[in-house]
Design a protein around this motif. Structure first.
Motif, PDB file in Angstrom:
ATOM      1  N   GLU A  20       0.758  -1.270   0.075  1.00 41.23           N
ATOM      2  CA  GLU A  20       0.131  -0.141  -0.073  1.00 41.23           C
ATOM      3  C   GLU A  20       0.890   1.302  -0.032  1.00 41.23           C
ATOM      4  OE1 GLU A  20      -2.920  -0.240   3.261  1.00 41.23           O
ATOM      5  OE2 GLU A  20      -4.184  -1.590   2.312  1.00 41.23           O
ATOM      6  N   VAL A  31      -5.847   2.068  -3.958  1.00 38.80           N
ATOM      7  CA  VAL A  31      -5.751   1.890  -2.568  1.00 38.80           C
ATOM      8  C   VAL A  31      -6.860   2.127  -1.626  1.00 38.80           C
ATOM      9  CG1 VAL A  31      -4.548   1.486  -0.382  1.00 38.80           C
ATOM     10  CG2 VAL A  31      -3.278   1.376  -2.775  1.00 38.80           C
ATOM     11  N   GLN A  32      -7.061   3.695  -1.709  1.00 41.12           N
ATOM     12  CA  GLN A  32      -8.178   4.359  -0.886  1.00 41.12           C
ATOM     13  C   GLN A  32      -9.333   4.346  -1.291  1.00 41.12           C
ATOM     14  OE1 GLN A  32      -6.361   7.869  -0.089  1.00 41.12           O
ATOM     15  NE2 GLN A  32      -4.065   7.137   0.497  1.00 41.12           N
ATOM     16  N   GLU A  33      -9.598   4.706  -2.608  1.00 36.80           N
ATOM     17  CA  GLU A  33     -11.188   4.966  -3.375  1.00 36.80           C
ATOM     18  C   GLU A  33     -11.425   3.718  -4.440  1.00 36.80           C
ATOM     19  OE1 GLU A  33     -11.442   8.914  -4.495  1.00 36.80           O
ATOM     20  OE2 GLU A  33      -9.953   9.416  -3.116  1.00 36.80           O
ATOM     21  N   TYR A  84      -4.418  -6.328   3.975  1.00 36.07           N
ATOM     22  CA  TYR A  84      -3.839  -5.256   3.231  1.00 36.07           C
ATOM     23  C   TYR A  84      -3.823  -5.640   1.744  1.00 36.07           C
ATOM     24  CZ  TYR A  84      -2.002  -3.961   7.805  1.00 36.07           C
ATOM     25  OH  TYR A  84      -2.044  -3.608   9.178  1.00 36.07           O
ATOM     26  N   ASP A 121      -2.526   5.641  -4.849  1.00 39.86           N
ATOM     27  CA  ASP A 121      -3.198   5.898  -3.584  1.00 39.86           C
ATOM     28  C   ASP A 121      -4.859   5.907  -3.851  1.00 39.86           C
ATOM     29  OD1 ASP A 121      -0.768   6.131  -2.363  1.00 39.86           O
ATOM     30  OD2 ASP A 121      -0.788   8.365  -2.343  1.00 39.86           O
TER      31      ASP A 121
END
Length: 399
Positions: free
Chosen positions: A137, A185-187, A221, A182
C-alpha cells in the motif's frame, strides 16, 4: 458434545469416550474402553506419545497439538487435540479431559493452496517474457521477477523495498503515479492498462504495455501487481515497416514520374511519325504502298493508345485518375475498335465481328476513353491467343 471427547488414566488407557469419538474412528464404546491410547496411533507417532504424555501430565494442559490417529479400517486422520488434567483434592493426577478436531480436509486444502501458490509464484518468477512486480500500500516493492530484472536492470535484491516512483517511473510521471496508486488503494479507482515509457536503471526509457491487479493479502492489506510486456522489439519492427513503406512509396512515386515523363517524351516523335505517314498517304502511291502506309499509321495509333494506358497507370498509382461521365455512342465506339484491330485480324486470317443488339440505345453515359481501353485490351488478347476462327464483340442490354 459434537466434538470427539476422550479421557485417559495415568497409564494412557481410555476411561471415557463420547459418540462423536466413536463415529470419528469407527469403533464402538466397548471396543475403545480400556484400550491404551497408543494403539490408536500409527507406528511413527507412538514414540511421540510415550515421550510427551508424561510432560502433559506434569504441565496440565495441551492446546492445538496436531498428530495422526488410526481409524478402525486402518486409514489415518489428522487431528488437533486440546486437553487438560483432572486432579484429586490432594493434587494427584486423576484423569485427562481431551477433545479433538479432525483437520484432515482442512490441512489438505491448505497444502493444495500452498502448492498452488508456490507453483504460480515459481511460474511468475521464472517467466522471461512478462515482467511482474508487486507493491504494497506504500508503493514499496514486495515482488520482482527475473523478467523485471532483465527489463529494468535492477536485481531483485536492489529492487525489494524500494519505492515504485523512485525506481522505474520517469520524473514527469511520478506525481500522477503516486496519486493513481493511492486512489486505487483508498477509493478503489482502477488504473487502466496502457502503453508507457518507463525508466531503466541506467536512466534510459523503455516502452512497455502495463496492466495492473489489486488484491488483498491474508492480513487484509492491499497489494498491487503490475504486469509489463516489453514493446521495444514491436516498436522497432513498426519503425522498420514504416521506413520500408516510405521507401516503397518513394520508389513507386519515382516510377510513376518516370512513366509520365517517358510517355510525354515519346508522344512527340510518335506524333511526327504519324503526321509524316498521313502526308505520305495523300501522295501518289500504288495500292500496296498505300496499304503499307495505312498499316503504319494504325500501328502508330495503337502505340499512342499504349502510351496513354501507361500514362493512365501512373495517374492511377498517384491517385489522380478520375472517370468521366459524358454521353457517347456505343456503336461508334465499337466501330473505332474494329477499325483499329481489323488489320491485325486480317494478317492472322481471323474474322472480327461486331454485334450490337437493337435494344442498345444510341447514346450512353460513361467514360468512353476508359471503356475503349478495356475493349482494346480484351480484343488485343483475343487476337494474340486465337489461331483461327472469329472474334466477336457483342453488346446487349442487361435486365
Amino acid at each position: 458434545a459434537p466434538l470427539p471427547y476422550q479421557s485417559l488414566d495415568a497409564q494412557g488407557n481410555i476411561l471415557e469416550v463420547n459418540n462423536a469419538y466413536c463415529l470419528a474412528l469407527g469403533y464402538t464404546p466397548e471396543e475403545l474402553l480400556g484400550m491404551n491410547f497408543s494403539e490408536l496411533l500409527p507406528e511413527d507417532w507412538k514414540f511421540h506419545f510415550r515421550e510427551n504424555f508424561p510432560r502433559f501430565k506434569a504441565v496440565g494442559e495441551v492446546l492445538g497439538v496436531e498428530f495422526e490417529l488410526l481409524k478402525k479400517d486402518g486409514s489415518r486422520i489428522l487431528v488437533a487435540f486440546n486437553g487438560r488434567i483432572g486432579r484429586d483434592p490432594d493434587g494427584s493426577f486423576r484423569q485427562t479431559y481431551c477433545v479433538f478436531r479432525d483437520i484432515t480436509l482442512e490441512r489438505m486444502a491448505e497444502n493444495a493452496l500452498r502448492e498452488s501458490e508456490q507453483r504460480f509464484r515459481r511460474l511468475l518468477e521464472e517467466v522471461d517474457m512478462v515482467a511482474v512486480q508487486g507493491y504494497n500500500e506504500q508503493r514499496k516493492v514486495i515482488f520482482w521477477n527475473k523478467a523485471s530484472e532483465n527489463l529494468y536492470g535492477y536485481s531483485k535484491a536492489e529492487a525489494m523495498g524500494r519505492q515504485l516512483e523512485d525506481l522505474i517511473i520517469p520524473p514527469p510521471m511520478r506525481e500522477y503515479v503516486v496519486q493513481a496508486v493511492d486512489g486505487w488503494v483508498q477509493e478503489d479507482i482502477h488504473i487502466p492498462a496502457g502503453e508507457n515509457d518507463l525508466m531503466r536503471k541506467d536512466g534510459s526509457l523503455t516502452p512497455v504495455y502495463s496492466s495492473h491487479v489489486m488484491q488483498e493479502n491474508s492480513s487484509g492489506y492491499k497489494e498491487m501487481y503490475c504486469i509489463d510486456v516489453d514493446l521495444s522489439d514491436i516498436h522497432k519492427a513498426r519503425a522498420e515497416l514504416l521506413k520500408a513503406k516510405e521507401e516503397a512509396e518513394a520508389a513507386s512515386k519515382a516510377k510513376s514520374m518516370f512513366l509520365a515523363n517517358m510517355s510525354h517524351e515519346l508522344r512527340t516523335p510518335l506524333s511526327g511519325i504519324m503526321n509524316m505517314h498521313q502526308l505520305l498517304a495523300v501522295t501518289n502511291l500504288d495500292a500496296p504502298q498505300l496499304e503499307y502506309v495505312e498499316t503504319a499509321i494504325q500501328s502508330a495509333q495503337r502505340l499512342s493508345t499504349l502510351l496513354g494506358d501507361i500514362l493512365d497507370l501512373s495517374r492511377v498509382e498517384a491517385g489522380k485518375l478520375t472517370l468521366k461521365d459524358k454521353a457517347f455512342s456505343p456503336r461508334e465506339l465499337l466501330s473505332h475498335v474494329a477499325q483499329l484491330f481489323q488489320p491485325s485480324c486480317s494478317q492472322k486470317g481471323l474474322a472480327l465481328d461486331i454485334a450490337v443488339d437493337e435494344s442498345v440505345p444510341e447514346l450512353l453515359m460513361g467514360d468512353q476513353t476508359r471503356l475503349q481501353q478495356v475493349l482494346n485490351n480484351l480484343v488485343g488478347n483475343a487476337i494474340k491467343f486465337t489461331r483461327q476462327g472469329v472474334i466477336t464483340i457483342q453488346a446487349d442490354v442487361l435486365d
